[in-house]
Scaffold this motif. Structure first.
Motif, PDB file in Angstrom:
ATOM      1  N   GLU A  83      67.445  42.821  33.833  1.00  0.00           N
ATOM      2  CA  GLU A  83      66.248  43.592  34.668  1.00  0.00           C
ATOM      3  C   GLU A  83      65.579  42.824  35.120  1.00  0.00           C
ATOM      4  N   PHE A  84      64.655  42.919  36.547  1.00  0.00           N
ATOM      5  CA  PHE A  84      63.510  42.015  36.734  1.00  0.00           C
ATOM      6  C   PHE A  84      61.510  42.856  36.558  1.00  0.00           C
ATOM      7  N   ASN A  85      61.022  42.266  35.753  1.00  0.00           N
ATOM      8  CA  ASN A  85      60.043  43.337  35.794  1.00  0.00           C
ATOM      9  C   ASN A  85      59.404  43.332  37.330  1.00  0.00           C
ATOM     10  N   SER A  86      59.034  45.019  37.596  1.00  0.00           N
ATOM     11  CA  SER A  86      57.867  44.490  38.508  1.00  0.00           C
ATOM     12  C   SER A  86      56.535  45.046  37.728  1.00  0.00           C
ATOM     13  N   LYS A  87      55.448  45.610  38.753  1.00  0.00           N
ATOM     14  CA  LYS A  87      54.479  45.210  38.613  1.00  0.00           C
ATOM     15  C   LYS A  87      53.030  43.382  37.709  1.00  0.00           C
ATOM     16  N   ILE A  88      53.474  43.041  38.444  1.00  0.00           N
ATOM     17  CA  ILE A  88      53.487  41.798  37.675  1.00  0.00           C
ATOM     18  C   ILE A  88      51.848  41.755  38.725  1.00  0.00           C
ATOM     19  N   ILE A  89      50.739  41.646  38.143  1.00  0.00           N
ATOM     20  CA  ILE A  89      49.405  41.693  38.548  1.00  0.00           C
ATOM     21  C   ILE A  89      48.869  40.124  38.916  1.00  0.00           C
ATOM     22  N   THR A  90      49.037  39.745  40.104  1.00  0.00           N
ATOM     23  CA  THR A  90      47.844  38.711  40.711  1.00  0.00           C
ATOM     24  C   THR A  90      46.722  38.462  39.863  1.00  0.00           C
ATOM     25  N   ARG A  91      46.063  39.176  40.242  1.00  0.00           N
ATOM     26  CA  ARG A  91      44.594  39.210  39.780  1.00  0.00           C
ATOM     27  C   ARG A  91      44.069  40.745  40.095  1.00  0.00           C
ATOM     28  N   LYS A  92      42.566  41.141  39.429  1.00  0.00           N
ATOM     29  CA  LYS A  92      41.702  42.562  39.458  1.00  0.00           C
ATOM     30  C   LYS A  92      41.035  41.698  40.875  1.00  0.00           C
ATOM     31  N   ILE A  93      40.659  41.941  42.261  1.00  0.00           N
ATOM     32  CA  ILE A  93      39.767  41.938  43.301  1.00  0.00           C
ATOM     33  C   ILE A  93      39.153  42.728  43.930  1.00  0.00           C
ATOM     34  N   PHE A  94      38.685  44.368  43.532  1.00  0.00           N
ATOM     35  CA  PHE A  94      37.372  45.242  43.879  1.00  0.00           C
ATOM     36  C   PHE A  94      37.846  45.948  42.350  1.00  0.00           C
ATOM     37  N   ASP A  95      36.754  46.424  42.066  1.00  0.00           N
ATOM     38  CA  ASP A  95      36.083  47.654  41.234  1.00  0.00           C
ATOM     39  C   ASP A  95      36.863  48.708  42.045  1.00  0.00           C
ATOM     40  N   LYS A  96      37.154  49.879  41.133  1.00  0.00           N
ATOM     41  CA  LYS A  96      37.756  51.248  41.375  1.00  0.00           C
ATOM     42  C   LYS A  96      36.479  51.767  41.755  1.00  0.00           C
ATOM     43  N   GLU A  97      34.703  51.773  41.920  1.00  0.00           N
ATOM     44  CA  GLU A  97      34.213  52.495  42.545  1.00  0.00           C
ATOM     45  C   GLU A  97      34.291  51.571  44.327  1.00  0.00           C
ATOM     46  N   GLU A  98      34.106  50.893  43.878  1.00  0.00           N
ATOM     47  CA  GLU A  98      34.752  50.094  45.770  1.00  0.00           C
ATOM     48  C   GLU A  98      35.694  50.834  46.211  1.00  0.00           C
ATOM     49  N   CYS A  99      36.675  50.862  45.908  1.00  0.00           N
ATOM     50  CA  CYS A  99      37.860  50.817  46.054  1.00  0.00           C
ATOM     51  C   CYS A  99      37.410  52.400  46.696  1.00  0.00           C
ATOM     52  N   LEU A 100      37.210  53.572  45.589  1.00  0.00           N
ATOM     53  CA  LEU A 100      37.075  54.840  46.283  1.00  0.00           C
ATOM     54  C   LEU A 100      35.906  55.295  47.325  1.00  0.00           C
ATOM     55  N   ILE A 101      35.192  54.265  47.875  1.00  0.00           N
ATOM     56  CA  ILE A 101      34.177  54.288  48.829  1.00  0.00           C
ATOM     57  C   ILE A 101      35.126  54.061  49.767  1.00  0.00           C
TER      58      ILE A 101
END
Length: 497
Positions: free
Chosen positions: A379-397
Motif C-alpha cells: 500500500e502506498f502512503n497517502s496524505k504526504i504533506i509538502t509543507r504548511k502554507i497558511f495558518d488556520k485563522e487565515e483559512c477560516l477567513i
C-alpha cells in the motif's frame, strides 16, 4: 612383366582405399570433437529446434474499489488489452501498442511494473515438419506483471466525464477538465479530460486527445487566483477586514486599463476584501495589491505550489510558469494579483484550494493506492504533506469569503440547499497574437464541501466555450450537477447491506 603390372595396380587401389578411409575418419573426428564440428552440429540442431516466447500477462489496473479499469484477456491465443470504461478513463489510463508496451497515461508511467517478464519454451520439429513440445524441452515460465490499484473512484470518474462531455459538446469548447480530490489526504478520486478517445482504437484519434488536461495543460488562471493575493495581504497585515476600497472607477496606467466586467451594474462603489472576492473585482484586488511587493507575492505563489511540478505520478506534468522580468512594473503587480502573467495547471489550482480546505497544508497529489501481485499487496502512503502554507485563522477567513461566493456571488449556480459549499469562479481572457482577446477565454470553477470538514474538492473548466461570456453562466452549474450525483452515490452507499 604382366604380373608386376597387376601387383602395381593392386597397390594403387589399396592406397586409394586407405586414403579414403583416413579422410572419412578425419572428417568424423573433425565433426564430432573439434570446435567447428560442434558448430556444424548446432547448426543442424537449429533446423529442428524453435524457441517460442511465452508472453507474460500484463498487470491489471483497478479503481479504489477493485473495479477493473484495464485488463488483459486471451484472444486468438494472444493476450489482448481491454478497457471496460472506454472513453471515460481514456486519457487517465492511456493505452498500449501492439507489442503490449504502455504509450500514454498510467499504462506508460507504470509500464515497468505492469509488463512483467516474458518466458520461453523449446519446440522440436517432428517428422511431419511441425514443431512440438517434447519431454526434454527447456521451459522458462513468464513472470506476470503486477497490478496497480488507483485512488480513482470509477463512479465519480463516470459522473465527471459524462457532464464534462455534455457541456463541452454543447458549448463547442476546445478542451476541458474535471478533477475531484479528497482535500484531507490528497487522494485523487477523478481525473477526467476532454476531448476523449477510444483507447482500443487510439490510432484513429489525434494526439491532443491523449493528453490529460488536469496535469498537462497550462493557462492563465484568472480570478481563481485572487484568494492567493487576499491571503497574502491578510497574512502580512496589509489589509483590515472592515476596510473599504474604492471600486467605482477603472485603474488606468498608460495604455493599460484594469476594469471590472459589468462595472455599470455594480451596486456599491466601495468593497471590503470579502466583497472584492465575492464579486470577483479586478479593481478591488488591484487596490489591495498596490500595498504589496511584487517579488514577495511571487515568492508566496511559488511557496503555494505554482511554478513547480506537483510530483504526481503521471507522465508529462507541466510545471507551470511564473514570468520572470528584470524589471517588474506596477502593471505586472496588479495584473498578477488577479491571475495574469503566470501559467498554471488545473492540478496546481486544485491543490492550492485543498490547502484552504484542510486549514493550510499543501499536499502531494496521490493517484496510486497500491501495487499487488499474486502474493503481496504494497500500500502506498497517502496524505504526504509538502509543507504548511497558511495558518488556520487565515483559512477560516477565506472559507467564509468563498462560501459567500456560492451563496450570493458569482458562484450562485453551484448552490445546493442544505449543503455548505465554498467556491470561486474564474474567467481568464486568452492571449491571441500578444493581446488579450475579448472573445476567447478559459472558464473555470473550484469548490469544496462540506465547509466544516471537506471531503471533496472539485475543479473543472472549459477552454473557449462558445456563446457564453463568463464562467458564472455555466461552470458553477456543471459543478452543481457533479455534486448532486456524488451525493446520490453517498446515499446509496449508506443503504448498501
Amino acid at each position: 612383366m604382366l604380373k608386376n603390372k597387376e601387383t602395381f595396380r593392386i597397390k594403387i587401389f589399396k592406397n586409394i582405399i586407405l586414403i579414403s578411409f583416413f579422410l572419412i575418419f578425419y572428417k568424423a573426428i573433425n565433426f564430432q570433437l573439434l570446435p567447428q564440428g560442434r558448430i556444424y552440429e548446432e547448426e543442424g540442431e537449429k533446423e529442428f529446434i524453435r524457441i517460442k516466447k511465452i508472453k507474460a500477462k500484463r498487470g491489471d489496473i483497478y479503481d479504489r474499489n477493485l473495479i477493473p479499469l484495464a485488463i488483459s484477456i486471451i484472444k486468438d491465443d494472444e493476450w489482448t488489452r481491454k478497457y471496460p470504461f472506454g472513453f471515460i478513463t481514456s486519457n487517465l489510463i492511456g493505452f498500449v501498442n501492439s507489442e503490449d508496451r504502455g504509450l500514454e497515461g498510467i499504462e506508460f508511467e507504470f509500464d515497468n511494473i505492469l509488463k512483467g517478464k516474458d518466458g520461453m519454451i523449446e519446440l522440436f520439429r517432428t517428422a511431419d515438419g511441425k514443431y512440438s513440445k517434447l519431454p526434454e524441452s527447456k521451459i522458462i515460465l513468464p513472470e506476470n506483471g503486477k497490478d496497480i490499484i488507483l485512488t480513482i473512484d470509477i463512479r465519480i470518474q463516470k459522473i465527471c466525464s459524462k457532464i464534462l462531455k455534455d457541456y463541452a459538446e454543447k458549448y463547442n469548447a476546445k478542451k476541458g477538465w474535471a478533477c475531484v480530490i479528497n482535500p484531507s489526504n490528497g487522494e485523487i478520486l477523478a481525473l477526467s479530460s476532454y476531448p476523449f478517445f477510444d483507447p482500443e482504437n487510439y490510432y484513429k484519434f489525434k494526439e491532443e486527445s491523449f493528453r490529460n488536461n488536469n496535469i498537462q495543460y497550462l493557462f492563465e488562471p484568472g480570478s481563481v487566483f485572487k484568494p492567493l493575493t487576499a491571503i497574502y495581504a491578510i497574512k502580512n497585515s496589509k489589509v483590515k477586514l472592515n476596510e473599504l476600497f474604492d471600486v467605482s472607477k477603472p485603474i488606468i496606467i498608460k495604455d493599460v486599463i484594469i476594469n471590472d466586467p459589468e462595472i455599470e451594474k455594480k451596486k456599491k462603489n466601495y468593497f471590503t476584501l470579502e466583497e472584492i472576492i465575492v464579486n470577483s473585482s479586478n479593481i478591488g484586488i488591484s487596490k489591495v495589491a498596490e500595498r504589496l511587493k511584487m517579488e514577495e507575492l511571487i515568492n508566496f505563489a511559488y511557496r503555494c505550489g505554482f511554478g513547480n511540478p506537483t510530483g504526481i505520478l503521471f507522465p508529462g506534468e507541466s510545471s507551470g510558469l511564473i514570468e520572470k522580468k528584470k524589471k517588474l512594473t506596477k502593471v505586472d503587480l496588479l495584473t498578477f494579483s488577479f491571475g495574469q502573467g503566470l501559467l498554471v495547471s488545473p492540478i496546481q489550482i486544485a491543490l492550492f484550494y485543498s490547502a484552504i480546505a484542510n486549514n493550510g497544508y499543501l499536499l502531494h497529489p496521490v493517484l496510486v493506492k497500491g501495487i499487488k501481485d499474486e502474493k503481496n499487496f504494497r500500500e502506498f502512503n497517502s496524505k504526504i504533506i509538502t509543507r504548511k502554507i497558511f495558518d488556520k485563522e487565515e483559512c477560516l477567513i477565506i472559507k467564509n469569503f468563498l462560501r459567500k461566493v456560492v451563496e450570493e456571488g458569482s458562484g450562485k449556480k453551484a448552490k445546493i440547499e442544505g449543503l455548505s459549499i465554498c467556491g470561486k469562479t474564474g474567467t481568464s481572457q486568452k492571449v491571441i497574437n500578444g493581446k488579450y482577446s475579448n472573445e476567447l477565454s478559459v472558464m473555470s470553477f473550484v469548490g469544496f464541501f462540506p465547509e466544516e470538514n471537506p471531503e471533496y474538492l472539485i475543479y473543472l473548466g472549459l477552454d473557449e466555450p462558445q456563446n457564453v461570456r463568463f464562467s458564472s453562466e455555466i461552470i458553477p452549474e456543471m459543478f452543481k450537477k457533479i455534486v448532486e450525483e456524488i451525493l446520490l452515490i453517498k446515499e446509496i452507499a449508506l443503504y448498501e447491506p
